[in-house]
Design a protein around this motif. Sequence first.
Motif, PDB file in Angstrom:
ATOM      1  N   GLY A 149       0.786  -1.230   0.000  1.00 10.99           N
ATOM      2  CA  GLY A 149       0.000   0.000   0.000  1.00 10.99           C
ATOM      3  C   GLY A 149       0.818   1.280   0.000  1.00 10.99           C
ATOM      4  N   GLU A 150       2.118   1.187  -0.076  1.00 13.48           N
ATOM      5  CA  GLU A 150       2.983   2.377  -0.149  1.00 13.48           C
ATOM      6  C   GLU A 150       3.232   2.695  -1.616  1.00 13.48           C
ATOM      7  N   ASP A 151       3.608   3.942  -1.920  1.00 14.21           N
ATOM      8  CA  ASP A 151       3.894   4.300  -3.314  1.00 14.21           C
ATOM      9  C   ASP A 151       5.099   5.232  -3.415  1.00 14.21           C
ATOM     10  N   PRO A 152       6.272   4.777  -2.944  1.00  8.37           N
ATOM     11  CA  PRO A 152       7.459   5.629  -3.008  1.00  8.37           C
ATOM     12  C   PRO A 152       8.110   5.592  -4.383  1.00  8.37           C
ATOM     13  N   GLU A 153       8.977   6.547  -4.630  1.00  6.06           N
ATOM     14  CA  GLU A 153       9.795   6.559  -5.841  1.00  6.06           C
ATOM     15  C   GLU A 153      10.961   5.589  -5.637  1.00  6.06           C
ATOM     16  N   VAL A 154      11.490   5.060  -6.721  1.00  5.08           N
ATOM     17  CA  VAL A 154      12.578   4.089  -6.639  1.00  5.08           C
ATOM     18  C   VAL A 154      13.813   4.695  -5.971  1.00  5.08           C
ATOM     19  N   ASP A 155      14.108   5.972  -6.235  1.00  2.00           N
ATOM     20  CA  ASP A 155      15.273   6.607  -5.613  1.00  2.00           C
ATOM     21  C   ASP A 155      15.100   6.734  -4.100  1.00  2.00           C
ATOM     22  N   ALA A 156      13.876   6.945  -3.655  1.00  3.91           N
ATOM     23  CA  ALA A 156      13.613   7.030  -2.210  1.00  3.91           C
ATOM     24  C   ALA A 156      13.831   5.663  -1.555  1.00  3.91           C
ATOM     25  N   VAL A 157      13.438   4.603  -2.252  1.00 10.31           N
ATOM     26  CA  VAL A 157      13.644   3.245  -1.729  1.00 10.31           C
ATOM     27  C   VAL A 157      15.140   2.941  -1.669  1.00 10.31           C
ATOM     28  N   ARG A 158      15.859   3.282  -2.723  1.00 15.81           N
ATOM     29  CA  ARG A 158      17.314   3.066  -2.748  1.00 15.81           C
ATOM     30  C   ARG A 158      17.979   3.814  -1.590  1.00 15.81           C
ATOM     31  N   SER A 159      17.588   5.046  -1.378  1.00 16.15           N
ATOM     32  CA  SER A 159      18.146   5.858  -0.292  1.00 16.15           C
ATOM     33  C   SER A 159      17.805   5.253   1.077  1.00 16.15           C
ATOM     34  N   ALA A 160      16.569   4.790   1.239  1.00 18.75           N
ATOM     35  CA  ALA A 160      16.156   4.173   2.500  1.00 18.75           C
ATOM     36  C   ALA A 160      16.968   2.910   2.772  1.00 18.75           C
ATOM     37  N   LEU A 161      17.190   2.104   1.748  1.00 19.94           N
ATOM     38  CA  LEU A 161      17.982   0.879   1.914  1.00 19.94           C
ATOM     39  C   LEU A 161      19.422   1.203   2.302  1.00 19.94           C
ATOM     40  N   ARG A 162      19.996   2.208   1.678  1.00 28.98           N
ATOM     41  CA  ARG A 162      21.383   2.587   2.006  1.00 28.98           C
ATOM     42  C   ARG A 162      21.480   3.097   3.438  1.00 28.98           C
ATOM     43  N   SER A 163      20.508   3.891   3.846  1.00 26.78           N
ATOM     44  CA  SER A 163      20.506   4.413   5.214  1.00 26.78           C
ATOM     45  C   SER A 163      20.367   3.277   6.227  1.00 26.78           C
ATOM     46  N   LEU A 164      19.474   2.338   5.946  1.00 28.60           N
ATOM     47  CA  LEU A 164      19.302   1.185   6.839  1.00 28.60           C
ATOM     48  C   LEU A 164      20.557   0.322   6.866  1.00 28.60           C
ATOM     49  N   ALA A 165      21.249   0.227   5.736  1.00 29.32           N
ATOM     50  CA  ALA A 165      22.510  -0.520   5.699  1.00 29.32           C
ATOM     51  C   ALA A 165      23.569   0.189   6.533  1.00 29.32           C
ATOM     52  N   ASP A 166      23.619   1.527   6.473  1.00 32.10           N
ATOM     53  CA  ASP A 166      24.566   2.294   7.283  1.00 32.10           C
ATOM     54  C   ASP A 166      24.334   2.059   8.773  1.00 32.10           C
ATOM     55  N   LYS A 167      23.091   1.831   9.143  1.00 27.98           N
ATOM     56  CA  LYS A 167      22.739   1.607  10.545  1.00 27.98           C
ATOM     57  C   LYS A 167      22.925   0.153  10.977  1.00 27.98           C
ATOM     58  N   GLY A 168      23.246  -0.716  10.018  1.00 27.69           N
ATOM     59  CA  GLY A 168      23.438  -2.119  10.347  1.00 27.69           C
ATOM     60  C   GLY A 168      22.145  -2.909  10.436  1.00 27.69           C
TER      61      GLY A 168
END
Length: 159
Positions: free
Chosen positions: A112-131
């Motif tokens: 039910g979410e509708d983000p842009e692909v770049d926002a998803v990529r950024s979210a994944l990178r941020s979550l990876a930075d946090k471990g």
Amino acid sequence: MTLSEEASERLADIVELQPTKNRELQERWGMDSGSEVHQYLESELKEYYYRNENSLICATPEATNLIEGEDPDRVQTVTVTALQHAVVDVIAGPDEESQSVVAVLHALRDAGEDPEVDAVRSALRSLADKGIVETVQKTVPTFRLAVERDALDIQTTDD
């Protein structure tokens, strides 16, 4: 990386105070400026901290484990954006096949979410930075949780 006694004590301060500011650490460590704190963090504890979306200093999961020890029942508290929270809810678990950015995007849209692909990529990178998320290199980078969902207490900030 082996830490000196001083670095271990200062890392314990970060774990205790997180999320924290340079000023709090400056006062605790008896330093003259926030710049001195930043220089110390970068030279001695670079692998063990990150700055969250509000530029506050947080300990990585590895740092927390180093200070508090491995406890399978310990729940890690993290503060993330609403999109990052949604990603954690839909991404493959630690024992599952990792997913590409596009696969995570589709899983978010199915939820039910509708983000842009770049926002998803950024979210994944941020979550990876946090471990929280690990990157698995294949032809394209893929992702999955680095920890079990029930080992996280997720607090959402305003984007």
